[in-house]
Design a protein around this motif. Structure first.
Motif, short mmCIF file in Angstrom:
data_model
loop_
_atom_site.label_atom_id
_atom_site.label_comp_id
_atom_site.label_asym_id
_atom_site.label_seq_id
_atom_site.Cartn_x
_atom_site.Cartn_y
_atom_site.Cartn_z
N ILE A 241 1.04 -0.92 0.05
CA ILE A 241 0.38 -0.26 -0.24
C ILE A 241 1.14 1.18 0.44
CG2 ILE A 241 -1.71 1.28 1.38
CD1 ILE A 241 -2.80 -1.10 2.74
N LEU A 242 0.59 1.96 -1.18
CA LEU A 242 1.22 2.80 -1.00
C LEU A 242 0.25 4.98 -0.44
CD1 LEU A 242 3.06 3.12 -4.97
CD2 LEU A 242 4.47 3.43 -1.95
N ALA A 243 0.16 4.93 0.87
CA ALA A 243 -0.03 6.26 1.26
C ALA A 243 0.42 7.72 1.11
CB ALA A 243 0.20 5.98 2.61
N PHE A 244 -0.11 8.01 -0.03
CA PHE A 244 0.22 9.36 -0.18
C PHE A 244 -0.06 10.53 0.60
CE2 PHE A 244 1.49 7.29 -4.03
CZ PHE A 244 2.60 7.77 -4.44
N PRO A 273 1.94 -4.77 3.57
CA PRO A 273 3.35 -4.06 4.19
C PRO A 273 3.40 -2.28 3.64
CG PRO A 273 4.47 -5.71 2.70
CD PRO A 273 2.71 -5.36 3.00
N LEU A 274 3.07 -1.23 4.13
CA LEU A 274 2.77 0.04 3.76
C LEU A 274 3.66 1.46 3.55
CD1 LEU A 274 -0.56 1.79 5.56
CD2 LEU A 274 1.92 3.03 5.61
N VAL A 275 3.79 2.10 2.25
CA VAL A 275 5.10 2.67 2.24
C VAL A 275 4.91 4.35 2.42
CG1 VAL A 275 6.77 3.30 0.85
CG2 VAL A 275 6.33 0.97 0.81
N PRO A 276 4.68 5.57 3.56
CA PRO A 276 4.19 6.37 3.66
C PRO A 276 4.69 7.28 2.14
CG PRO A 276 4.91 5.95 5.48
CD PRO A 276 5.57 4.26 4.53
N THR A 277 4.30 8.34 2.36
CA THR A 277 4.78 9.81 1.82
C THR A 277 5.08 10.79 1.18
OG1 THR A 277 6.45 9.97 -0.57
CG2 THR A 277 4.23 8.64 -0.73
#
Length: 307
Positions: A241-244, A273-277
């Motif tokens: 998951i990409l959390a923008f 897995p979650l990648v925040p940006t």
């Protein structure tokens, strides 16, 4: 219309004779353009004034992953929803074979009869279309009174990558689609530069309706919308998951830590897995953040490859 097409065809022929062998279009697709300049009658009638020739874009070499996207200068926050192409995005999408944002008409989400569904009912729905039908007429919070369209989400229902943003903005509320306008175009370009086609990911927001004047979502609105997001994650089954944006990352991770401290490493959301940006709209205001977003997208690629 035939006279207009003949005139347009002649104009293109003249430009080609003058040495212009490449045009960047923000209204017509390549297929539609080929029909216009060919001897066959066009199947799709489009107004001649819908075509605006632009200077040829500077050729860019395809590479995967590509270098960080450059944003020339800060854009005021008020411009984030303006549906004007981000410089270079049309040519980049065309060369990569991806759909160019803004060139394909997407009808707004149809209005559905209002029907309240409990969290348990939503959790029991078997497919995304069923969840979407309930969401389109959702009256679970006060935003139902001010929205134009519910912005449920779109993309591959078996995507490895799920993009989660905060909430629809003005352009999203008008069109019924997530991440459109300048911020959406920059998102597409960032995804593409990291090897992700927009059509291959699933894109949605924490909130499905726009808060008035783009104010911050309220806790009761997040609670009301959370069953939809939970079901989207469950049914899509993304591998990352990409959390923008700060709000999306903080909501999914249940924390108030700033996005600057959250990004740069991989977290987990319900075992995924979650990648925040940073949010693309924030990158338009702070172009230096684009490199950080690109680095985070590379981290997401590493997660997928490791899996």
């Amino acid at each position: 219309m035939n006279d207009a097409r003949d005139l347009l065809r002649s104009w293109f022929q003249q430009r080609r004779e003058l040495g212009d062998d490449e045009l960047v279009l923000d209204q017509l697709s390549v297929a539609e353009l080929r029909e216009i300049v060919s001897d066959r009658p066009a199947r799709v009638a489009r107004p001649v004034d819908a075509v605006e020739p632009a200077r040829p874009a500077r050729p860019r070499e395809a590479a995967e992953p590509r270098s960080p996207v450059e944003v020339a200068e800060p854009v005021p926050a008020s411009a984030a929803s303006v549906d004007a192409p981000v410089p270079g995005i049309v040519e980049t999408h065309r060369r990569a074979g991806a759909p160019v944002p803004g060139t394909t008409a997407h009808p707004p989400s149809p209005l559905a009869p209002a029907r309240y569904a409990s969290a348990e009912e939503i959790a029991a729905l078997p497919v995304l279309n069923a969840v979407r039908e309930i969401a389109l007429g959702c009256p679970r919070c006060g935003l139902a009174k001010t929205r134009t369209h519910v912005v449920f989400g779109e993309g591959s229902e078996t995507a490895d990558v799920m993009v989660v943003g905060e909430a629809p903005g003005q352009e999203e509320d008008r069109s019924g689609r997530p991440f459109v306008g300048r911020a959406g175009q920059l998102l597409d370009l960032l995804l593409l530069s990291s090897g992700f086609q927009r059509a291959d990911v699933y894109v949605c927001n924490v909130l499905k309706c726009r808060p008035p004047q783009n104010r911050n979502p309220q806790p009761d609105e997040v609670d009301a919308c959370s069953p939809y997001l939970l079901k989207q994650v469950e049914l899509v089954k993304p591998r990352v998951i990409l959390a923008f944006g700060a709000f999306a990352a903080q909501t999914l991770l249940g924390t108030d830590i700033t996005i600057g401290k959250l990004r740069g490493r991989t977290h987990e959301y319900r075992g995924i897995p979650l990648v925040p940006t940073y949010h693309p709209a924030a990158c338009l205001r702070h172009p230096a953040w684009v490199r950080s977003v690109w680095e985070d997208l590379q981290r997401a690629r590493d997660v997928l490859e490791a899996a």
